[in-house]
Design an enzyme around this catalytic site. Sequence first.
Site, short mmCIF file in Angstrom:
data_model
loop_
_atom_site.label_atom_id
_atom_site.label_comp_id
_atom_site.label_asym_id
_atom_site.label_seq_id
_atom_site.Cartn_x
_atom_site.Cartn_y
_atom_site.Cartn_z
N LYS A 77 -24.12 10.73 42.50
CA LYS A 77 -24.70 9.39 42.50
C LYS A 77 -23.98 8.52 43.54
O LYS A 77 -22.74 8.51 43.60
CB LYS A 77 -24.57 8.78 41.11
CG LYS A 77 -25.22 7.40 40.95
CD LYS A 77 -25.15 6.94 39.50
CE LYS A 77 -25.79 5.58 39.30
NZ LYS A 77 -25.77 5.17 37.87
N SER A 147 -29.85 3.58 36.15
CA SER A 147 -29.75 3.54 37.60
C SER A 147 -29.46 4.89 38.24
O SER A 147 -29.42 5.01 39.47
CB SER A 147 -28.62 2.57 37.99
OG SER A 147 -27.38 3.02 37.45
N SER A 171 -27.83 4.25 31.88
CA SER A 171 -28.18 4.80 33.19
C SER A 171 -28.10 6.32 33.31
O SER A 171 -28.46 6.87 34.35
CB SER A 171 -27.28 4.19 34.27
OG SER A 171 -27.51 2.80 34.35
#
Length: 443
Positions: A77, A147, A171
């Site tokens: 990420k 996210s 997330s």
Amino acid sequence: MDLCRLSANQVLQLVRTNTITVEDYAQALLSRIDTRNSMVKAWAYLDPAYVLEQARALDRIPHGQRGPLHGVAIGIKDVMETKDMPTEYQSPLYKGFRSGNDASAVAILRDAGALIFGKTTTSEFTVANTHPSTANPHDPTRTPGGSSCGSAAAVADFQVPIALGAQTGGSLIRPASFTGVFAMKATHNAINCQGCKAFAPSFDTLGFLARSMEDLKLLADVFALQDDTPPPSELRLETTTVALMKTPSWPRAGPGTIAALQKAVEILTGHGVTVEEVFLPPEIGNDAASLKQIHNTIMSGEARATFLREYRMDKDGHQLAPEIRQLVENSGKYTHADRLQASDKLAAMRPIMDRLAARYSVILAPSAIDEAPLGLEDMGSPAFNIIWTGFHMPVINIPAFKGSHGMPIGVSLVAGRFRDQHLLSIAKLLAGPLMAEGGWQAE
């Protein structure tokens, strides 16, 4: 053999026996990405030539010197620093930024022999509820959630078998539910967050997404997640007890989540599991608004300090998302006294929840409000996730069900703090019947 659809454990076996090379494997994944990425858009940074260069270097390492993740492709990420790739946080303020360092979690994976494939997309600093056009691979008109949108989409679309994510609200677990993959949010601070951009340190927690329980276990072992008391070597469905906790956010549950939780209970009880509906203890209460206020007060107070640097970097006031500017400007008008009171209240709740969890094998809860919503503008709500993030409890998403539009819906399994291995063992046991009978199968 479609190498893209292999689990990490399967790849390790094939590489170990010289059935495939890491370069063969990397080339297959790159071909998949080349075909699919124009639609899915899971990657913030990917350099195919560098991926192959890394793969060839891994192939040259003698077998006796190879790590436990040798050659396994992993997406990172893009809020975690990587020494050989940009880390841009989906922010124009950090366009092309290279720290020259690996985040602690990335360094551990690299040292274990992982093939660090690239950086997956995220929302801006994980805060803004929008993302860079990343689509749900099962229906590109729907969000993959956020996210950790790119990490979830890349794993769900067979572009990598594993990806790292981070969760402050929901997330990891919500995108896993939306895209039909397994995910684990570890106990808070069980995995070092050094080198990962902070949002609210009291909540920020690392974890991973995969397509099998065995791969979650593989990553948990690499990160040395250990319980004080190891889980039993043999577990049986007939002796498993489950606390069904719909949580105070249950009135927000959509028809897909309501049906998924009901079906989960039916499947488990049909296999001899004892399921009992429970509620939050009276010391905590069942008021969703009060819990949300506690969470918001702490997160807003911490984010105010976290993003002060970026706020001051944004000289013209147009490069930082309005949501982030409002946090730094304290638009909620939270005082330090508010933050102290909220922090103390939440800290007192955690041991209460540990005691409740200890009375059962595991807690069963919703993972998301419903199927992934239409459109890419809204990544969904963390309403069913942030409660566990705030309690610091480990969570695993089981992607067993599907909604009326054919999209995946997961359920969450939750354990007490630092019972990560216990949770993995119970989740693997329960995932068997849930995945076999729940109705979701990735195509």
